[in-house]
Design a protein around this motif. Structure first.
Motif, PDB file in Angstrom:
ATOM      1  N   ASP A  41      46.944  33.991  26.161  1.00 48.59           N
ATOM      2  CA  ASP A  41      47.551  33.357  24.982  1.00 48.59           C
ATOM      3  C   ASP A  41      48.303  34.390  24.147  1.00 48.59           C
ATOM      4  O   ASP A  41      49.419  34.118  23.669  1.00 48.59           O
ATOM      5  N   ASP A  42      47.705  35.562  23.963  1.00 41.00           N
ATOM      6  CA  ASP A  42      48.362  36.628  23.199  1.00 41.00           C
ATOM      7  C   ASP A  42      49.643  37.081  23.899  1.00 41.00           C
ATOM      8  O   ASP A  42      50.657  37.341  23.245  1.00 41.00           O
ATOM      9  N   PHE A  43      49.610  37.160  25.226  1.00 43.57           N
ATOM     10  CA  PHE A  43      50.792  37.534  26.003  1.00 43.57           C
ATOM     11  C   PHE A  43      51.916  36.516  25.788  1.00 43.57           C
ATOM     12  O   PHE A  43      53.073  36.878  25.535  1.00 43.57           O
ATOM     13  N   LEU A  44      51.580  35.231  25.875  1.00 44.48           N
ATOM     14  CA  LEU A  44      52.590  34.185  25.674  1.00 44.48           C
ATOM     15  C   LEU A  44      53.153  34.207  24.254  1.00 44.48           C
ATOM     16  O   LEU A  44      54.362  34.010  24.054  1.00 44.48           O
ATOM     17  N   LEU A  45      52.305  34.487  23.277  1.00 49.19           N
ATOM     18  CA  LEU A  45      52.790  34.622  21.898  1.00 49.19           C
ATOM     19  C   LEU A  45      53.705  35.834  21.763  1.00 49.19           C
ATOM     20  O   LEU A  45      54.708  35.783  21.043  1.00 49.19           O
ATOM     21  N   SER A  46      53.384  36.915  22.457  1.00 47.08           N
ATOM     22  CA  SER A  46      54.250  38.092  22.442  1.00 47.08           C
ATOM     23  C   SER A  46      55.623  37.755  23.023  1.00 47.08           C
ATOM     24  O   SER A  46      56.652  38.226  22.530  1.00 47.08           O
ATOM     25  N   CYS A  47      55.639  36.922  24.054  1.00 46.04           N
ATOM     26  CA  CYS A  47      56.912  36.477  24.634  1.00 46.04           C
ATOM     27  C   CYS A  47      57.658  35.587  23.646  1.00 46.04           C
ATOM     28  O   CYS A  47      58.874  35.709  23.487  1.00 46.04           O
ATOM     29  N   ARG A  48      56.934  34.729  22.987  1.00 42.81           N
ATOM     30  CA  ARG A  48      57.554  33.821  22.015  1.00 42.81           C
ATOM     31  C   ARG A  48      58.180  34.586  20.853  1.00 42.81           C
ATOM     32  O   ARG A  48      59.275  34.272  20.400  1.00 42.81           O
ATOM     33  N   TYR A  49      57.464  35.606  20.361  1.00 36.48           N
ATOM     34  CA  TYR A  49      57.929  36.332  19.179  1.00 36.48           C
ATOM     35  C   TYR A  49      58.724  37.589  19.503  1.00 36.48           C
ATOM     36  O   TYR A  49      59.174  38.291  18.605  1.00 36.48           O
ATOM     37  N   GLY A  50      58.901  37.892  20.796  1.00 41.16           N
ATOM     38  CA  GLY A  50      59.758  39.003  21.181  1.00 41.16           C
ATOM     39  C   GLY A  50      59.145  40.375  21.071  1.00 41.16           C
ATOM     40  O   GLY A  50      59.857  41.355  20.840  1.00 41.16           O
ATOM     41  N   ASP A  51      57.854  40.493  21.262  1.00 40.36           N
ATOM     42  CA  ASP A  51      57.181  41.788  21.163  1.00 40.36           C
ATOM     43  C   ASP A  51      57.161  42.468  22.531  1.00 40.36           C
ATOM     44  O   ASP A  51      56.219  42.320  23.311  1.00 40.36           O
ATOM     45  N   LEU A  52      58.208  43.220  22.818  1.00 41.61           N
ATOM     46  CA  LEU A  52      58.373  43.862  24.118  1.00 41.61           C
ATOM     47  C   LEU A  52      57.249  44.843  24.431  1.00 41.61           C
ATOM     48  O   LEU A  52      56.784  44.904  25.573  1.00 41.61           O
ATOM     49  N   ASP A  53      56.792  45.601  23.446  1.00 36.86           N
ATOM     50  CA  ASP A  53      55.721  46.578  23.697  1.00 36.86           C
ATOM     51  C   ASP A  53      54.442  45.883  24.164  1.00 36.86           C
ATOM     52  O   ASP A  53      53.792  46.346  25.106  1.00 36.86           O
ATOM     53  N   ASP A  54      54.080  44.781  23.516  1.00 37.16           N
ATOM     54  CA  ASP A  54      52.874  44.049  23.924  1.00 37.16           C
ATOM     55  C   ASP A  54      53.036  43.425  25.314  1.00 37.16           C
ATOM     56  O   ASP A  54      52.086  43.378  26.098  1.00 37.16           O
ATOM     57  N   VAL A  55      54.235  42.952  25.624  1.00 39.09           N
ATOM     58  CA  VAL A  55      54.498  42.381  26.946  1.00 39.09           C
ATOM     59  C   VAL A  55      54.357  43.470  28.010  1.00 39.09           C
ATOM     60  O   VAL A  55      53.720  43.262  29.046  1.00 39.09           O
ATOM     61  N   LYS A  56      54.930  44.625  27.758  1.00 41.67           N
ATOM     62  CA  LYS A  56      54.823  45.746  28.702  1.00 41.67           C
ATOM     63  C   LYS A  56      53.370  46.165  28.886  1.00 41.67           C
ATOM     64  O   LYS A  56      52.940  46.457  30.003  1.00 41.67           O
TER      65      LYS A  56
END
Length: 187
Positions: A10-25
């Motif tokens: 869920d946190d990963f999908l939220l990172s994608c939604r909000y554009g947090d590249l560092d968290d996605v990486k």
């Protein structure tokens, strides 16, 4: 490699939604590309749905080469693809990246209809996004001598001499059943 918990997905999908590249990486480094490709929310939205709907080109550039090309055509609970979301929200850079991705479905993405019966082109038209609708029309696979059946988003090429007119004229039925004319290839 460890499997992510539901909260981590869920946190990963939220990172994608909000554009947090560092968290996605960080998620991809910790759990791998398969976990990134398989993550969905309760509505069947993938990471690509989230970042495409919100116009995060940097995340798309990072994730697209890592996930299976089939994820470009993944449909959520409403049968919408990431391209539907990008078109609905008028993200031309994202739309172009999805359709032009090497090894992806290409122009076939434009033909996928959601549960409402709309293609990404239909969503662009419904949103009043003329630039995106025109670009999508240019990328469609126009096949002469079709079956004669027209549905929303179908394109019909006129019998014109491209050399003498400077382009081709097409007719598009919009989401409201109205016919629109567009010329492609004008000088």
């Amino acid at each position: 490699m460890a499997s992510p918990t539901t909260d981590e997905k869920d946190d990963f999908l939220l990172s994608c939604r909000y554009g947090d590249l560092d968290d996605v990486k960080q998620f991809v480094a910790q759990f791998g590309t398969a976990a990134a490709a398989e993550a969905t929310d309760d509505n069947g939205n993938t990471a690509l749905h989230m970042l495409c709907g919100n116009g995060h080109a940097d995340l798309l550039d990072f994730l697209l080469p890592l996930v299976p090309a089939s994820l470009l055509a993944a449909q959520n609970i409403s049968q919408s693809t990431p391209l539907h979301w990008a078109a609905l929200n008028s993200h031309l850079e994202i739309v172009k990246k999805l359709v032009q991705f090497p090894g992806g479905p290409g122009g076939d993405l434009i033909d996928i209809k959601n549960a409402a019966g709309r293609s990404p082109l239909g969503e662009a038209e419904l949103a009043g996004w003329d630039d995106g609708a025109q670009w999508l029309v240019q990328m469609m696979k126009l096949e002469p001598g079709g079956d004669g059946k027209e549905t929303e988003g179908d394109v019909e090429a006129e019998d014109t001499d491209v050399a003498s007119t400077g382009g081709i004229e097409i007719h598009i039925e919009d989401a409201d059943g109205q016919m629109a004319k567009m010329r492609i290839g004008d000088p």
